[in-house]
Design a protein around this motif. Structure first.
Motif, PDB file in Angstrom:
ATOM      1  N   TYR A 119      20.660  34.050-114.734  1.00 54.63           N
ATOM      2  CA  TYR A 119      21.198  33.091-113.776  1.00 54.63           C
ATOM      3  C   TYR A 119      22.594  32.608-114.170  1.00 54.63           C
ATOM      4  CZ  TYR A 119      16.520  32.638-111.715  1.00 54.63           C
ATOM      5  OH  TYR A 119      15.319  32.879-111.081  1.00 54.63           O
ATOM      6  N   THR A 175      15.391  23.562-111.157  1.00 53.51           N
ATOM      7  CA  THR A 175      16.263  22.588-111.816  1.00 53.51           C
ATOM      8  C   THR A 175      15.435  21.337-112.095  1.00 53.51           C
ATOM      9  OG1 THR A 175      16.975  21.770-109.653  1.00 53.51           O
ATOM     10  CG2 THR A 175      18.401  23.377-110.746  1.00 53.51           C
ATOM     11  N   VAL A 207      21.934  24.302-107.594  1.00 52.52           N
ATOM     12  CA  VAL A 207      22.383  23.373-108.633  1.00 52.52           C
ATOM     13  C   VAL A 207      23.117  22.188-108.035  1.00 52.52           C
ATOM     14  CG1 VAL A 207      23.917  23.114-110.624  1.00 52.52           C
ATOM     15  CG2 VAL A 207      22.467  25.145-110.425  1.00 52.52           C
ATOM     16  N   SER A 208      24.041  22.448-107.112  1.00 56.99           N
ATOM     17  CA  SER A 208      24.825  21.341-106.539  1.00 56.99           C
ATOM     18  C   SER A 208      23.956  20.413-105.697  1.00 56.99           C
ATOM     19  CB  SER A 208      25.988  21.892-105.711  1.00 56.99           C
ATOM     20  OG  SER A 208      25.531  22.725-104.656  1.00 56.99           O
ATOM     21  N   THR A 217      21.563  29.090-102.551  1.00 60.88           N
ATOM     22  CA  THR A 217      21.850  30.131-103.537  1.00 60.88           C
ATOM     23  C   THR A 217      21.709  29.511-104.926  1.00 60.88           C
ATOM     24  OG1 THR A 217      24.197  29.567-103.594  1.00 60.88           O
ATOM     25  CG2 THR A 217      23.491  31.184-101.945  1.00 60.88           C
ATOM     26  N   ASP A 218      21.932  30.307-105.954  1.00 58.36           N
ATOM     27  CA  ASP A 218      21.889  29.734-107.303  1.00 58.36           C
ATOM     28  C   ASP A 218      22.868  28.571-107.414  1.00 58.36           C
ATOM     29  OD1 ASP A 218      20.028  31.631-107.978  1.00 58.36           O
ATOM     30  OD2 ASP A 218      21.394  32.863-109.174  1.00 58.36           O
ATOM     31  N   SER A 219      24.079  28.775-106.916  1.00 59.75           N
ATOM     32  CA  SER A 219      25.115  27.751-107.030  1.00 59.75           C
ATOM     33  C   SER A 219      24.773  26.500-106.227  1.00 59.75           C
ATOM     34  CB  SER A 219      26.459  28.320-106.548  1.00 59.75           C
ATOM     35  OG  SER A 219      27.463  27.326-106.597  1.00 59.75           O
ATOM     36  N   THR A 220      24.349  26.672-104.967  1.00 59.29           N
ATOM     37  CA  THR A 220      24.063  25.500-104.140  1.00 59.29           C
ATOM     38  C   THR A 220      22.742  24.845-104.523  1.00 59.29           C
ATOM     39  OG1 THR A 220      23.151  26.944-102.408  1.00 59.29           O
ATOM     40  CG2 THR A 220      25.468  26.274-102.205  1.00 59.29           C
ATOM     41  N   ASP A 239      19.635  21.514-118.940  1.00 55.67           N
ATOM     42  CA  ASP A 239      20.046  22.921-118.885  1.00 55.67           C
ATOM     43  C   ASP A 239      19.527  23.639-120.121  1.00 55.67           C
ATOM     44  OD1 ASP A 239      22.122  23.150-121.066  1.00 55.67           O
ATOM     45  OD2 ASP A 239      23.096  21.598-119.863  1.00 55.67           O
ATOM     46  N   HIS A 279      24.913  29.583-114.229  1.00 51.15           N
ATOM     47  CA  HIS A 279      24.195  28.376-113.813  1.00 51.15           C
ATOM     48  C   HIS A 279      23.095  28.061-114.833  1.00 51.15           C
ATOM     49  CE1 HIS A 279      26.470  28.788-110.155  1.00 51.15           C
ATOM     50  NE2 HIS A 279      25.960  29.994-109.967  1.00 51.15           N
TER      51      HIS A 279
END
Length: 354
Positions: free
Chosen positions: A96, A313, A70-71, A65-68, A83, A99
């Motif tokens: 987004y 990213t 990034v992580s 997902t967007d969050s994962t 960023d 994020h």
């Protein structure tokens, strides 16, 4: 003769589900059978070894997902991500959000509802993506890894034909190794510095639209054109569309700089150094090392017609030459430094998509 891809681990040391499919004789691999979230997933250490050996790797149908996204990028890069915060105007909320590490590589409007007008300022800026480049090469601190994820792809309806939109990669390490001996000797002996300029890429991508843009204005960075890729121990050609001119040790432009750059870019782009990745489904993820490969967007036949949502990213390099000749801690480009460039016909909102 091209150097074959190094094999970083015996195959029996990978989890039983993992298969390595090499995509080119010298670089690139698709990693099949990754079990996301299970104990049997390939270790991050092995993923990094593959990353360093192959230059780019492909993971299909990830559940990110967007969050994962990034992580996972932070884990994979083992360091900080760039960023878009320094490019945002007051009150602007990117789609987004929150994020801000995600760069919008789509053909969609700011709110994601409409397909981008091909004649819009942002579309003109994005034309440079079709040129060979390494991400954010004009930054004083260069980038290391980029992770590009398919969020939404055009539907493949029967009779629609091939939409295209592949991402292509050029093996700049092998390209260095296969340079003529005399050229390699000249590059190593003279140790030229490359001046990397965002305006150069824009003018090459959309020359008529950016005809009044002056490359002497705006942000630029200085890095060595030939560098060791520390993780693999191989030398690399740091060229591409952002490379504006060459300078000698006295910061004077090298005579014939433009022709030398053109020749090096043409060499790296030779067919024998190039691999192409087809995007098959949402969740597909391609990871590459900007210090080992160049990349570009392949021809997309759905411009102005088909939705294509991609997010990326990009991590900062942490190696010994990350800051080049710019001085550690040199300021990164900002919205003001970009929109103040003379002859830049862009809205302030469009300037962020890089």
């Amino acid at each position: 003769m091209s150097t074959t891809s190094p094999k970083p681990y015996p195959k029996d040391e990978y989890p039983k589900t993992i298969t390595i499919k090499e995509l080119h004789p010298t670089f690139g691999a698709e990693i099949l059978g990754v079990q996301w979230g299970d104990d049997g997933i390939i270790s991050n250490e092995q993923l990094q070894e593959l990353r360093n050996a192959y230059g780019f790797i492909v993971l299909r149908a990830t559940p990110l997902t967007d969050s994962t996204h990034v992580s996972f990028s932070r884990l994979f890069a083992s360091g900080p991500l760039d960023d878009i915060s320094r490019f945002l105007t007051p009150g602007r909320v990117p789609r987004y959000y929150p994020h801000l590490e995600l760069f919008d590589a789509s053909n969609l409007s700011d709110d994601g509802r409409a397909i981008l007008d091909p004649s819009s300022p942002r579309a003109m800026l994005l034309r440079a993506n079709s040129l060979w480049h390494s991400d954010l090469a004009y930054n004083p601190r260069r980038s290391s890894y980029s992770l590009l994820r398919a969020v939404e792809l055009p539907s493949r309806n029967p009779g629609m034909g091939e939409v295209g939109g592949n991402t292509e990669f050029a093996d700049s390490r092998t390209a260095w190794e296969e340079l003529a001996a005399e050229t390699k000797r000249e590059l190593r002996t003279k140790d030229w510095t490359g001046v990397y300029n965002a305006a150069q890429s824009r003018k090459l991508g959309a020359p008529e639209y950016f005809k009044d843009l002056n490359p002497e204005e705006g942000p630029r960075a200085r890095h060595k054109v030939v560098q060791e890729h520390v993780e693999s121990g191989r030398m690399n050609l740091c060229v591409g569309a952002y490379l504006w001119r060459l300078e000698n040790g006295e910061e004077k432009t090298v005579p014939g700089s433009e022709d030398i750059i053109r020749s090096l870019n043409e060499h790296v782009a030779k067919k024998r150094f190039v691999a192409s990745v087809r995007w098959e489904q949402p969740g597909d993820l391609v990871i590459w090392d900007n210090r080992a490969v160049l990349h570009r967007a392949g021809e997309f036949n759905g411009v102005g017609k088909h939705r294509r949502d991609m997010s990326r990213t990009t991590a900062f390099d942490q190696g010994p030459t990350a800051w080049g000749l710019n001085g550690e801690g040199a300021p990164l480009p900002t919205l003001e430094s970009i929109t103040n460039e003379k002859g830049l016909p862009l809205t302030r909102s469009a300037a962020v998509e890089r």
